[in-house]
Design a protein around this motif. Structure first.
Motif, PDB file in Angstrom:
ATOM      1  N   ASP A 179      30.457  66.938  14.188  1.00 35.64           N
ATOM      2  CA  ASP A 179      29.038  67.300  14.879  1.00 35.64           C
ATOM      3  C   ASP A 179      29.028  67.120  16.412  1.00 35.64           C
ATOM      4  O   ASP A 179      28.402  68.077  17.061  1.00 35.64           O
ATOM      5  CB  ASP A 179      27.962  66.573  14.217  1.00 35.64           C
ATOM      6  N   THR A 213      27.453  80.303  11.986  1.00 28.75           N
ATOM      7  CA  THR A 213      27.581  79.784  13.326  1.00 28.75           C
ATOM      8  C   THR A 213      26.303  80.128  14.382  1.00 28.75           C
ATOM      9  O   THR A 213      25.920  79.628  14.928  1.00 28.75           O
ATOM     10  CB  THR A 213      28.807  80.126  13.948  1.00 28.75           C
ATOM     11  N   GLN A 216      23.304  78.275  13.587  1.00 29.46           N
ATOM     12  CA  GLN A 216      23.213  77.001  14.163  1.00 29.46           C
ATOM     13  C   GLN A 216      23.093  77.016  15.778  1.00 29.46           C
ATOM     14  O   GLN A 216      22.428  76.240  16.386  1.00 29.46           O
ATOM     15  CB  GLN A 216      24.509  76.379  13.904  1.00 29.46           C
ATOM     16  N   LYS A 219      19.532  77.870  16.810  1.00 34.09           N
ATOM     17  CA  LYS A 219      18.773  76.620  16.794  1.00 34.09           C
ATOM     18  C   LYS A 219      18.806  75.743  17.939  1.00 34.09           C
ATOM     19  O   LYS A 219      17.861  75.216  18.570  1.00 34.09           O
ATOM     20  CB  LYS A 219      18.762  76.118  15.461  1.00 34.09           C
ATOM     21  N   HIS A 220      20.207  75.569  18.280  1.00 33.14           N
ATOM     22  CA  HIS A 220      20.577  74.762  19.329  1.00 33.14           C
ATOM     23  C   HIS A 220      19.943  75.038  20.711  1.00 33.14           C
ATOM     24  O   HIS A 220      19.434  74.304  21.429  1.00 33.14           O
ATOM     25  CB  HIS A 220      22.161  74.280  19.388  1.00 33.14           C
TER      26      HIS A 220
END
Length: 378
Positions: A179, A213, A216, A219-220
């Motif tokens: 992570d 990916t 993810q 969202k980041h």
């Protein structure tokens, strides 16, 4: 492209003073300039002058030169055109007839003079100076540990950033270690996103990847935008589109441009029109091969029978030093248009143009079947 002055006679002879304002404009200029044209611009040259000490010092002076074009080189990385030829303008530092290389850069004015501004050159000039045609697209191609940021313009696709980070395998390391590495990678991509993507210019930004990916990272990106109050992201989040692709490498751009939700947002841009035309051609070649052809001889045969509905041709074919060859293709385009057909001039700096170049650089969708094409050698 900013057009400062245009002086073209009714017979097509004349000059245009212009200023390239973006990378696309340099590519358009590269395709406009052919052997035998002249280009006038201010250049800088070192000259030797007598010094007070009795020696000679090198001094940089500005000169106005006009070059009879013999060769043109486009440096995409440096965003510069290098034009080589003989000087034809009287100057105390460069003799008439001496070889010189002019460098044309962004925001640097120059004058292009032609004996004939043909229809292709005039169309290129019009498109490059039309603000409505400057639409475009930013693309982030991703996979775990790799991201490529591309800008797709009217004529040029440029790679603006490539981010690579070593990420341990999820099952071969601690979850915390995985992570941490992934978040560091995403942070680097966010920084590049902010640096290279300007929503005042592009219509939308696409995030594309295999697997999850893209979700993810998206969202980041939004979390970081809220945390740091990144206004360009917050105000334009509806213009960020997620698309599936097979990798984070540039060749996956073709899949992005083919995605329906992307095409709907940029459907009237040149790059999207090229992709759609090429897709239609391959569909016709597969479903009804007697109504599709490629290669110069086959296309000319179809044209002689007034069969061409859509012509696909790369800009590379017009950069030949052979004036007759350029004239032939210009006449072909004009003739197809005058008979009610459509002509798409593909940029060899787009993925679709690269794909068409592999098919000889010229192809056509036909109005009606031509079974006789099979009897003609390529």
């Amino acid at each position: 492209m900013k057009i400062v002055r245009r002086a073209i006679d009714h017979d097509g002879r004349g000059s245009v003073k212009m200023i390239p304002e973006e990378a696309d404009d340099l590519w358009v200029t590269y395709n406009l300039i052919v052997q035998g044209d002249t280009v006038m611009a201010v250049t800088v040259r070192k000259v030797l002058r007598e010094a007070a000490s009795g020696g000679r010092d090198a001094e940089r002076v500005k000169l106005k030169l006009e070059i009879k074009v013999e060769a043109v080189e486009y440096d995409q990385e440096g965003s510069v055109l290098r034009i080589r030829g003989k000087n034809i303008l009287e100057n105390e530092h460069v003799k008439i007839g001496a070889f010189h290389t002019l460098e044309i850069e962004l925001h640097r004015p120059f004058v292009l003079r032609k004996d004939l501004w043909d229809s292709l050159a005039l169309d290129g000039l019009h498109q490059s100076s039309d603000p409505k045609a400057s639409a475009d697209l930013a693309v982030v191609l991703m996979q775990e540990g790799l991201a490529t940021i591309l800008l797709v313009g009217k004529s040029v696709t440029t790679t603006r950033a490539r981010i690579e980070t070593s990420i341990p395998r999820k099952h071969g390391a601690s979850i915390a270690g995985y992570d941490k590495a992934l978040n560091k990678f995403f942070d680097n991509v966010v920084q590049a996103f902010l640096k290279h993507i300007d929503f005042n210019i592009v219509r939308c930004a696409v995030i594309a990847s295999p697997g999850f990916t893209k979700e993810q990272f998206h969202k980041h990106l939004l979390l970081e935008a809220e945390r740091k109050q990144l206004r360009p992201i917050i105000e334009n989040k509806s213009r960020i589109v997620l698309v599936h692709c097979t990798s984070g490498y540039k060749h996956s751009l073709r899949e992005v441009l083919d995605a329906p939700n992307v095409m709907n947002m940029v459907k009237d841009t040149k790059a999207a029109q090229e992709v759609r035309a090429l897709k239609d051609f391959f569909a016709m070649l597969s479903d009804d091969p007697t109504r599709a052809c490629y290669g110069s001889k086959h296309v000319e045969f179809a044209h002689d029978r007034m069969a061409i509905q859509t012509l696909l041709i790369t800009d590379e074919l017009f950069r030949s030093a052979d004036v007759a060859a350029r004239k032939k293709y210009v006449n072909l385009i004009d003739s197809v248009k005058s008979s009610g057909g459509t002509a798409h001039i593909f940029s060899s700096m787009h993925v679709s143009g690269e794909q068409l170049a592999q098919l000889t650089g010229i192809a056509a969708i036909l109005r009606f079947p031509l079974p006789d094409l099979d009897d003609i050698e390529m």
